[in-house]
Design a protein around this motif. Structure first.
Motif, PDB file in Angstrom:
ATOM      1  N   ARG A  12       0.881  -1.170   0.000  1.00  0.00           N
ATOM      2  CA  ARG A  12       0.000   0.000   0.000  1.00  0.00           C
ATOM      3  C   ARG A  12       0.917   1.218   0.000  1.00  0.00           C
ATOM      4  O   ARG A  12       1.654   1.438   0.958  1.00  0.00           O
ATOM      5  CB  ARG A  12      -0.900   0.023   1.228  1.00  0.00           C
ATOM      6  N   TYR A  13       0.859   1.974  -1.064  1.00  0.00           N
ATOM      7  CA  TYR A  13       1.853   3.027  -1.302  1.00  0.00           C
ATOM      8  C   TYR A  13       1.202   4.404  -1.262  1.00  0.00           C
ATOM      9  O   TYR A  13       0.168   4.630  -1.905  1.00  0.00           O
ATOM     10  CB  TYR A  13       2.481   2.803  -2.679  1.00  0.00           C
ATOM     11  N   GLY A  14       1.820   5.319  -0.509  1.00  0.00           N
ATOM     12  CA  GLY A  14       1.344   6.696  -0.472  1.00  0.00           C
ATOM     13  C   GLY A  14       2.480   7.651  -0.797  1.00  0.00           C
ATOM     14  O   GLY A  14       3.622   7.437  -0.366  1.00  0.00           O
ATOM     15  N   TYR A  15       2.177   8.703  -1.542  1.00  0.00           N
ATOM     16  CA  TYR A  15       3.198   9.678  -1.949  1.00  0.00           C
ATOM     17  C   TYR A  15       2.625  11.088  -1.859  1.00  0.00           C
ATOM     18  O   TYR A  15       1.472  11.335  -2.240  1.00  0.00           O
ATOM     19  CB  TYR A  15       3.627   9.414  -3.395  1.00  0.00           C
ATOM     20  N   ARG A  16       3.442  12.003  -1.330  1.00  0.00           N
ATOM     21  CA  ARG A  16       3.070  13.417  -1.303  1.00  0.00           C
ATOM     22  C   ARG A  16       4.313  14.253  -1.604  1.00  0.00           C
ATOM     23  O   ARG A  16       5.395  13.975  -1.081  1.00  0.00           O
ATOM     24  CB  ARG A  16       2.504  13.807   0.075  1.00  0.00           C
ATOM     25  N   LYS A  17       4.150  15.234  -2.464  1.00  0.00           N
ATOM     26  CA  LYS A  17       5.265  16.114  -2.786  1.00  0.00           C
ATOM     27  C   LYS A  17       5.641  16.933  -1.558  1.00  0.00           C
ATOM     28  O   LYS A  17       4.783  17.226  -0.732  1.00  0.00           O
ATOM     29  CB  LYS A  17       4.881  17.028  -3.955  1.00  0.00           C
ATOM     30  N   PRO A  18       6.934  17.219  -1.394  1.00  0.00           N
ATOM     31  CA  PRO A  18       8.014  17.129  -2.382  1.00  0.00           C
ATOM     32  C   PRO A  18       8.761  15.807  -2.405  1.00  0.00           C
ATOM     33  O   PRO A  18       9.884  15.759  -2.920  1.00  0.00           O
ATOM     34  CB  PRO A  18       8.953  18.244  -1.938  1.00  0.00           C
ATOM     35  N   GLY A  19       8.196  14.715  -1.888  1.00  0.00           N
ATOM     36  CA  GLY A  19       8.902  13.444  -1.947  1.00  0.00           C
ATOM     37  C   GLY A  19       8.639  12.508  -0.791  1.00  0.00           C
ATOM     38  O   GLY A  19       9.326  11.502  -0.617  1.00  0.00           O
TER      39      GLY A  19
END
Length: 215
Positions: free
Chosen positions: A54-61
């Motif tokens: 289960r993958y989560g991503y938020r900028k800036p990284g």
């Protein structure tokens, strides 16, 4: 002797390359406009052992990976400001927490993948870099599950590769141009890995503690 059929074939080839490049460039533009995303990531490497994350991503990284298979329950968070990874081997809430560098062998993937280069933006950058050293061609439209997709193949000229990948076959969701399936191959033509991105949510408003679960 002038052979119009050869010219027509060349024009058609150039047009197909431009079409594939347009899809990739549009996908990059869509990602640049995103603030965050969440997805279920399924991958199968050469060893045949699959991963489910289960993958989560938020900028800036910021990256958060919650492992379902293997290492069920383990949670990993990458902090782009500190450039450090926090790893809860048995899950958030347990006392054991490790702080690691993203290049630590303990958390490198089967093919040397790093958590700080695991997001879709890094994939798109690799695709663009390989295209610049080779070519892009359309694979046509298809259906993956119930999702309408369009495919692009990017291949390096000669032995050109990016991060060990000589050829990519990528299918993008037609409505969002977000990657749905990625196949990678080495210079020897052998498959490296197949990755599926499912249940994708874009511009997710993650709770404050999602990437800082210890707080």
């Amino acid at each position: 002797m002038f052979k119009p059929q050869l010219v027509a074939g060349l024009i058609a080839t150039l047009a197909l390359g431009a079409q594939a490049a347009d899809v990739l460039d549009a996908a990059i533009s869509r990602f640049v406009a995103l603030a965050s995303y969440r997805a279920t990531v399924r991958s199968v490497g050469t060893g045949g052992e699959g991963q489910l994350i289960r993958y989560g991503y938020r900028k800036p990284g910021w990256v958060r990976m919650a492992f379902v298979r293997p290492h069920a329950g383990a949670v990993l968070v990458y902090d782009p400001g500190a450039r450090k990874v926090r790893l809860w081997p048995f899950g958030v809430g347990y006392l054991l927490v490790l702080t690691l560098s993203p290049d630590n062998a303990l958390i490198r993937g089967e093919h040397g993948h790093r958590v700080d280069r695991s997001d879709v933006g890094a994939l798109l950058a690799n695709l663009a870099a390989l295209r610049d050293r080779g070519s892009a061609a359309p694979l046509g439209d298809a259906v993956i599950g119930e999702q309408q997709v369009t495919g692009v193949e990017v291949k390096g000229a000669g032995d050109a590769n990016v991060a060990g990948v000589h050829r990519y076959r990528v299918w993008f969701a037609r409505d969002t141009l977000f990657p749905a399936r990625v196949e990678s191959y080495g210079v020897d033509g052998q498959a490296i890995e197949t990755v599926m991105l499912e249940d994708v949510e874009r511009d997710v408003a993650f709770p404050d503690d999602f990437f800082r679960p210890e707080r």
